[in-house]
Design an enzyme around this catalytic site. Sequence first.
Site, PDB file in Angstrom:
ATOM      1  N   LYS A 271     -18.326   9.916   2.047  1.00  0.00           N
ATOM      2  CA  LYS A 271     -17.787  11.256   1.766  1.00  0.00           C
ATOM      3  C   LYS A 271     -18.886  12.313   1.934  1.00  0.00           C
ATOM      4  CE  LYS A 271     -13.557  10.152   0.786  1.00  0.00           C
ATOM      5  NZ  LYS A 271     -12.502  10.442   1.757  1.00  0.00           N
TER       6      LYS A 271
ATOM      7  N   SER B 169     -14.524  14.067  -2.535  1.00  0.00           N
ATOM      8  CA  SER B 169     -14.475  13.435  -3.853  1.00  0.00           C
ATOM      9  C   SER B 169     -15.567  13.986  -4.752  1.00  0.00           C
ATOM     10  CB  SER B 169     -14.691  11.933  -3.666  1.00  0.00           C
ATOM     11  OG  SER B 169     -14.919  11.304  -4.898  1.00  0.00           O
TER      12      SER B 169
ATOM     13  N   TYR C 263     -19.066   3.959  -0.323  1.00  0.00           N
ATOM     14  CA  TYR C 263     -17.890   4.833  -0.252  1.00  0.00           C
ATOM     15  C   TYR C 263     -18.303   6.293  -0.502  1.00  0.00           C
ATOM     16  CZ  TYR C 263     -13.868   7.487  -1.800  1.00  0.00           C
ATOM     17  OH  TYR C 263     -12.953   8.491  -1.950  1.00  0.00           O
TER      18      TYR C 263
ATOM     19  N   ASP D 237      -4.236   3.920  14.644  1.00  0.00           N
ATOM     20  CA  ASP D 237      -5.538   3.946  13.984  1.00  0.00           C
ATOM     21  C   ASP D 237      -6.155   5.322  14.261  1.00  0.00           C
ATOM     22  OD1 ASP D 237      -8.177   3.678  13.189  1.00  0.00           O
ATOM     23  OD2 ASP D 237      -8.379   1.634  13.970  1.00  0.00           O
TER      24      ASP D 237
ATOM     25  N   PHE E 118      -6.630  12.495   5.178  1.00  0.00           N
ATOM     26  CA  PHE E 118      -6.607  11.577   4.026  1.00  0.00           C
ATOM     27  C   PHE E 118      -7.050  10.173   4.434  1.00  0.00           C
ATOM     28  CE2 PHE E 118      -2.878  14.423   3.241  1.00  0.00           C
ATOM     29  CZ  PHE E 118      -3.205  14.922   1.988  1.00  0.00           C
TER      30      PHE E 118
ATOM     31  N   LYS F 190     -11.049   3.419   0.347  1.00  0.00           N
ATOM     32  CA  LYS F 190     -11.488   4.127  -0.876  1.00  0.00           C
ATOM     33  C   LYS F 190     -11.878   3.242  -2.050  1.00  0.00           C
ATOM     34  CE  LYS F 190      -6.951   4.408  -2.980  1.00  0.00           C
ATOM     35  NZ  LYS F 190      -6.022   5.102  -3.833  1.00  0.00           N
TER      36      LYS F 190
ATOM     37  N   TYR G  57      -1.129   7.312  -1.065  1.00  0.00           N
ATOM     38  CA  TYR G  57      -0.777   7.859  -2.396  1.00  0.00           C
ATOM     39  C   TYR G  57      -0.785   9.398  -2.400  1.00  0.00           C
ATOM     40  CZ  TYR G  57      -1.680   8.672  -7.455  1.00  0.00           C
ATOM     41  OH  TYR G  57      -1.674   9.118  -8.757  1.00  0.00           O
TER      42      TYR G  57
HETATM   43  P1  NAD Z   1      -4.597   5.675   0.072  1.00  0.00           P
HETATM   44  O1  NAD Z   1      -5.328   4.436   0.415  1.00  0.00           O
HETATM   45  O2  NAD Z   1      -3.331   5.550  -0.689  1.00  0.00           O
HETATM   46  O3  NAD Z   1      -4.312   6.543   1.390  1.00  0.00           O
HETATM   47  C1  NAD Z   1      -5.165   6.520   2.511  1.00  0.00           C
HETATM   48  C2  NAD Z   1      -4.290   6.246   3.719  1.00  0.00           C
HETATM   49  O4  NAD Z   1      -5.113   6.219   4.886  1.00  0.00           O
HETATM   50  C3  NAD Z   1      -3.572   4.897   3.641  1.00  0.00           C
HETATM   51  O5  NAD Z   1      -2.202   5.094   3.917  1.00  0.00           O
HETATM   52  C4  NAD Z   1      -4.230   4.065   4.733  1.00  0.00           C
HETATM   53  O6  NAD Z   1      -3.337   3.134   5.317  1.00  0.00           O
HETATM   54  C5  NAD Z   1      -4.668   5.145   5.692  1.00  0.00           C
HETATM   55  N1  NAD Z   1      -5.789   4.786   6.562  1.00  0.00           N
HETATM   56  C6  NAD Z   1      -7.024   4.331   6.239  1.00  0.00           C
HETATM   57  N2  NAD Z   1      -7.762   4.149   7.346  1.00  0.00           N
HETATM   58  C7  NAD Z   1      -6.989   4.490   8.404  1.00  0.00           C
HETATM   59  C8  NAD Z   1      -7.175   4.523   9.811  1.00  0.00           C
HETATM   60  N3  NAD Z   1      -8.334   4.164  10.367  1.00  0.00           N
HETATM   61  N4  NAD Z   1      -6.157   4.954  10.589  1.00  0.00           N
HETATM   62  C9  NAD Z   1      -4.971   5.321  10.054  1.00  0.00           C
HETATM   63  N5  NAD Z   1      -4.737   5.332   8.722  1.00  0.00           N
HETATM   64  C10 NAD Z   1      -5.732   4.908   7.912  1.00  0.00           C
HETATM   65  O7  NAD Z   1      -5.630   6.609  -0.726  1.00  0.00           O
HETATM   66  P2  NAD Z   1      -5.360   7.995  -1.468  1.00  0.00           P
HETATM   67  O8  NAD Z   1      -5.614   7.755  -2.915  1.00  0.00           O
HETATM   68  O9  NAD Z   1      -4.109   8.603  -1.022  1.00  0.00           O
HETATM   69  O10 NAD Z   1      -6.611   8.817  -0.930  1.00  0.00           O
HETATM   70  C11 NAD Z   1      -6.511   9.698   0.167  1.00  0.00           C
HETATM   71  C12 NAD Z   1      -7.891  10.236   0.473  1.00  0.00           C
HETATM   72  O11 NAD Z   1      -8.410  10.873  -0.687  1.00  0.00           O
HETATM   73  C13 NAD Z   1      -8.910   9.156   0.853  1.00  0.00           C
HETATM   74  O12 NAD Z   1      -9.729   9.664   1.879  1.00  0.00           O
HETATM   75  C14 NAD Z   1      -9.714   8.964  -0.407  1.00  0.00           C
HETATM   76  O13 NAD Z   1     -11.022   8.537  -0.143  1.00  0.00           O
HETATM   77  C15 NAD Z   1      -9.696  10.370  -0.992  1.00  0.00           C
HETATM   78  N6  NAD Z   1      -9.900  10.384  -2.446  1.00  0.00           N
HETATM   79  C16 NAD Z   1      -9.082   9.615  -3.232  1.00  0.00           C
HETATM   80  C17 NAD Z   1      -9.282   9.607  -4.610  1.00  0.00           C
HETATM   81  C18 NAD Z   1      -8.442   8.733  -5.498  1.00  0.00           C
HETATM   82  O14 NAD Z   1      -8.895   8.404  -6.598  1.00  0.00           O
HETATM   83  N7  NAD Z   1      -7.248   8.346  -5.111  1.00  0.00           N
HETATM   84  C19 NAD Z   1     -10.285  10.406  -5.174  1.00  0.00           C
HETATM   85  C20 NAD Z   1     -11.081  11.188  -4.332  1.00  0.00           C
HETATM   86  C21 NAD Z   1     -10.870  11.171  -2.952  1.00  0.00           C
HETATM   87  C1  WQD Z   2     -12.006   5.612 -14.744  1.00  0.00           C
HETATM   88  C2  WQD Z   2     -12.611   5.198 -16.087  1.00  0.00           C
HETATM   89  C3  WQD Z   2     -14.022   3.262 -15.980  1.00  0.00           C
HETATM   90  C4  WQD Z   2     -10.863   0.410 -14.959  1.00  0.00           C
HETATM   91  C5  WQD Z   2     -13.181   6.311  -8.917  1.00  0.00           C
HETATM   92  C6  WQD Z   2     -14.171   6.524  -7.809  1.00  0.00           C
HETATM   93  C7  WQD Z   2     -14.253   7.973  -7.446  1.00  0.00           C
HETATM   94  C8  WQD Z   2     -12.854   8.536  -7.138  1.00  0.00           C
HETATM   95  C9  WQD Z   2     -11.875   8.214  -8.226  1.00  0.00           C
HETATM   96  C10 WQD Z   2     -12.412   8.310  -4.826  1.00  0.00           C
HETATM   97  C11 WQD Z   2     -14.074   4.789 -15.972  1.00  0.00           C
HETATM   98  C12 WQD Z   2     -12.791   3.004 -16.837  1.00  0.00           C
HETATM   99  C13 WQD Z   2     -11.540   1.570 -15.278  1.00  0.00           C
HETATM  100  C14 WQD Z   2     -10.760  -0.614 -15.937  1.00  0.00           C
HETATM  101  C15 WQD Z   2     -11.986   0.762 -17.476  1.00  0.00           C
HETATM  102  N1  WQD Z   2     -12.298   7.906  -5.990  1.00  0.00           N
HETATM  103  N2  WQD Z   2     -12.093   1.741 -16.513  1.00  0.00           N
HETATM  104  N3  WQD Z   2     -11.323  -0.391 -17.175  1.00  0.00           N
HETATM  105  O1  WQD Z   2     -14.649   5.226 -11.447  1.00  0.00           O
HETATM  106  O2  WQD Z   2     -13.990   7.461 -12.444  1.00  0.00           O
HETATM  107  O3  WQD Z   2     -13.608   7.043 -10.050  1.00  0.00           O
HETATM  108  O4  WQD Z   2     -11.896   6.811  -8.516  1.00  0.00           O
HETATM  109  O5  WQD Z   2     -13.097   9.204  -4.401  1.00  0.00           O
HETATM  110  O6  WQD Z   2     -15.105   8.079  -6.359  1.00  0.00           O
HETATM  111  O7  WQD Z   2     -15.447   6.061  -8.244  1.00  0.00           O
HETATM  112  O8  WQD Z   2     -12.204   5.879 -11.677  1.00  0.00           O
HETATM  113  O9  WQD Z   2     -10.149   4.802 -12.436  1.00  0.00           O
HETATM  114  O10 WQD Z   2     -12.083   3.345 -11.661  1.00  0.00           O
HETATM  115  O11 WQD Z   2     -12.278   4.584 -13.801  1.00  0.00           O
HETATM  116  O12 WQD Z   2     -12.482   0.911 -18.610  1.00  0.00           O
HETATM  117  O13 WQD Z   2     -10.180  -1.687 -15.704  1.00  0.00           O
HETATM  118  O14 WQD Z   2     -11.908   4.041 -16.559  1.00  0.00           O
HETATM  119  O15 WQD Z   2     -15.152   2.672 -16.565  1.00  0.00           O
HETATM  120  O16 WQD Z   2     -14.704   5.234 -17.135  1.00  0.00           O
HETATM  121  P1  WQD Z   2     -13.736   6.368 -11.470  1.00  0.00           P
HETATM  122  P2  WQD Z   2     -11.610   4.593 -12.334  1.00  0.00           P
END
Ligand code: NAD
Ligand code: WQD
Length: 338
Positions: free
Chosen positions: A153, A124, A149, A58, A80, A84, A11
């Site tokens: 991080k 994160s 998770y 991988d 990335f 997650k 994403y």
């Molecule tokens: P995503 O799952 O869409 O993207 C992660 C990508 O990494 C995927 O394409 C997956 O196939 C790939 N991947 C995972 N393990 C792998 C491996 N061992 N080898 C090769 N590829 C691998 O997630 P995203 O939302 O794009 O998130 C990207 C990064 O940002 C992640 O590290 C996630 O933890 C971090 N992050 C995401 C959020 C969020 O809410 N989306 C918030 C904070 C941090």
């Molecule tokens: C947002 C709000 C829920 C779903 C997570 C990870 C965080 C980061 C981002 C990676 C909260 C509420 C949700 C539903 C709801 N990821 N909710 N009904 O929990 O803030 O963060 O994603 O690093 O580490 O914890 O995001 O989108 O799950 O929730 O009411 O069906 O929506 O309670 O208040 P969150 P979320």
Amino acid sequence: MKIFLAGGAGYIGTHTAVELLNNGYEVVIVDDYANSCPEAVARVEELTGKKVALYEADVQDEQAMERIMRAEKPDTVIHFAGLKAVGESVQQPLRYYRNNINTTLSLLEAMEAVGVDKFIFSSSATVYGAQNPSPYKEDMPKGLCTNPYGWTKSMMEQILADAVVAYPRLGVVLLRYFNPIGAHESGRIGEDPQGIPNNLMPYVSQVAIGQRQELTIFGNDYDTPDGTCLRDYIHVVDLAEGHLKAVEFSENHQGIDVFNLGTGKPYSVLDIVNTFQEVNQVPVKYTIGPRRAGDLPICYADASKAKAVLGWEAKKTLADMCRDSWNWQKHNPKGYRK
Ligand code: NAD
Ligand code: WQD
């Protein structure tokens, strides 16, 4: 300049790839498609009219990373690649620790072997833990995480802090994302969760399109203005631009620096539901359920450091985020699976 995106088919990676390609960078994507597919990268190429060097591998495989880095000679690595899903990490902690930490170690080892020394890491807001009050500032001590998770991080941040001490050429930028939502305004790339979404916005979109019956709002008895939790939702394109600024910053950077990437503006769950309905003129049926274990009442950024140092700030509104999420969902009801 050439940027290596580990997990770049996902994403945030695809949106970042578009910004990088549109700004003259070359892009290498390495992904094992654990949570993505090659079609996402094809769409990046379609949107930008540029080619991506794409490798299925991988990222835990250190030798493969070394081979690809020797062939491609990237200037900077953005990491990335990670699992997650918070709930899944509680069920499968070892898989999360192994994948998330091993990917980081193998990238660092391959970089050291090949002589690549700029590293940008997807961290994160979860690392602030439950003890710190919002708005979170980068100089607050990290907190106690509530799930494996989050701990991956926090641990990876520590690994990177130790690595810069041992390898003085290394420059590390830790980007702490808040809650990324939205999609590219073209509607060609977006978030494509597998199965039942864990996160709020994909769930809201799937209810709006009729794939799920109703949203359950997890608690309306928090000490917040409308009783639902407050979060710092950030448009994924703003987030992608933050990576572009981090790449520019890292060019002459050594040591380790950390930046929050958020808007600094908290919105409630009901704000999301109401804005989504208003902007898109679609109903989102919801019910109020019990609180979800581990949810913090309030989580938002102090985003001033990124503005002062990187010259970056989020520009898009909550209405933009809701409009673009819906545009993606409407045009891709099954995500990338046609
Ligand atoms: P995503 O799952 O869409 O993207 C992660 C990508 O990494 C995927 O394409 C997956 O196939 C790939 N991947 C995972 N393990 C792998 C491996 N061992 N080898 C090769 N590829 C691998 O997630 P995203 O939302 O794009 O998130 C990207 C990064 O940002 C992640 O590290 C996630 O933890 C971090 N992050 C995401 C959020 C969020 O809410 N989306 C918030 C904070 C941090
Ligand atoms: C947002 C709000 C829920 C779903 C997570 C990870 C965080 C980061 C981002 C990676 C909260 C509420 C949700 C539903 C709801 N990821 N909710 N009904 O929990 O803030 O963060 O994603 O690093 O580490 O914890 O995001 O989108 O799950 O929730 O009411 O069906 O929506 O309670 O208040 P969150 P979320």
